[in-house]
Design a protein around this motif. Structure first.
Motif, short mmCIF file in Angstrom:
data_model
loop_
_atom_site.label_atom_id
_atom_site.label_comp_id
_atom_site.label_asym_id
_atom_site.label_seq_id
_atom_site.Cartn_x
_atom_site.Cartn_y
_atom_site.Cartn_z
N SER A 5 1.55 -1.72 15.32
CA SER A 5 1.82 -3.14 15.56
C SER A 5 0.57 -3.99 15.69
O SER A 5 0.64 -5.21 15.57
N VAL A 6 -0.59 -3.37 15.90
CA VAL A 6 -1.83 -4.14 15.97
C VAL A 6 -2.21 -4.71 14.61
O VAL A 6 -3.02 -5.63 14.53
N PHE A 7 -1.64 -4.18 13.55
CA PHE A 7 -1.95 -4.65 12.20
C PHE A 7 -0.89 -5.64 11.74
O PHE A 7 0.30 -5.33 11.76
N THR A 8 -1.32 -6.79 11.32
CA THR A 8 -0.37 -7.83 10.92
C THR A 8 0.34 -7.50 9.62
O THR A 8 1.38 -8.09 9.32
N ASP A 9 -0.19 -6.57 8.86
CA ASP A 9 0.45 -6.17 7.60
C ASP A 9 1.14 -4.81 7.71
O ASP A 9 1.44 -4.18 6.71
N ALA A 10 1.44 -4.38 8.93
CA ALA A 10 2.08 -3.07 9.13
C ALA A 10 3.44 -2.99 8.45
O ALA A 10 3.87 -1.90 8.06
N ASP A 11 4.10 -4.12 8.27
CA ASP A 11 5.40 -4.11 7.60
C ASP A 11 5.30 -3.73 6.13
O ASP A 11 6.28 -3.41 5.48
N GLN A 12 4.09 -3.73 5.58
CA GLN A 12 3.88 -3.35 4.18
C GLN A 12 3.72 -1.84 4.01
O GLN A 12 3.61 -1.36 2.88
N ILE A 13 3.68 -1.11 5.09
CA ILE A 13 3.48 0.33 5.02
C ILE A 13 4.81 1.00 4.72
O ILE A 13 5.77 0.85 5.46
N ALA A 14 4.86 1.72 3.62
CA ALA A 14 6.09 2.42 3.22
C ALA A 14 6.48 3.43 4.29
O ALA A 14 5.64 3.94 5.03
N ALA A 15 7.76 3.71 4.37
CA ALA A 15 8.28 4.63 5.38
C ALA A 15 7.56 5.98 5.33
O ALA A 15 7.25 6.57 6.37
N TYR A 16 7.25 6.48 4.12
CA TYR A 16 6.59 7.78 4.00
C TYR A 16 5.20 7.80 4.61
O TYR A 16 4.68 8.86 4.93
N ALA A 17 4.60 6.63 4.76
CA ALA A 17 3.21 6.57 5.23
C ALA A 17 3.06 6.12 6.67
O ALA A 17 1.95 6.07 7.19
#
Length: 106
Positions: free
Chosen positions: A52-64
């Motif tokens: 959650s500290v990363f503002t682009d965490a929502d771009q991380i695919a489920a596998y990663a």
């Protein structure tokens, strides 16, 4: 010339392929892909935490998700300006740094 390395990667489940029947060795590797392969190579260690500290965490695919948590907790790859940039093509220097830090962890 790459057959032996590809066989090793497939036999050890490092690369799962693009889908069940497609292996794309010519495709460029993203930061999330590199992290996932290295996490698998490390034996898929369990981790606790989130990104959650990363503002682009929502771009991380489920596998990663888990591999990215593992990598950031072990300080092998850093985000900058609140970004982890999982979809960014990984550069040679980033790959070298991550692999060097991995060897230091081991």
């Amino acid at each position: 010339w790459a057959h032996e390395g590809i066989d090793y990667a497939l036999e050890h489940g490092l690369f799962k392929g693009m889908d069940e029947v497609t292996f794309a060795p010519g495709k460029t590797m993203t930061r999330a892909m590199l992290v996932t392969v290295l996490w698998r190579y490390a034996g898929e260690p369990e981790v606790q935490g989130d990104l959650s500290v990363f503002t682009d965490a929502d771009q991380i695919a489920a596998y990663a998700q888990v591999p990215m948590i593992w990598l950031t907790q072990n300080e092998m790859m850093q985000g900058g300006d609140g970004l982890i940039q999982p979809k960014k093509i990984v550069t040679r220097i980033e790959t070298a740094v991550v692999l060097y830090r991995y060897t230091q962890l081991k």
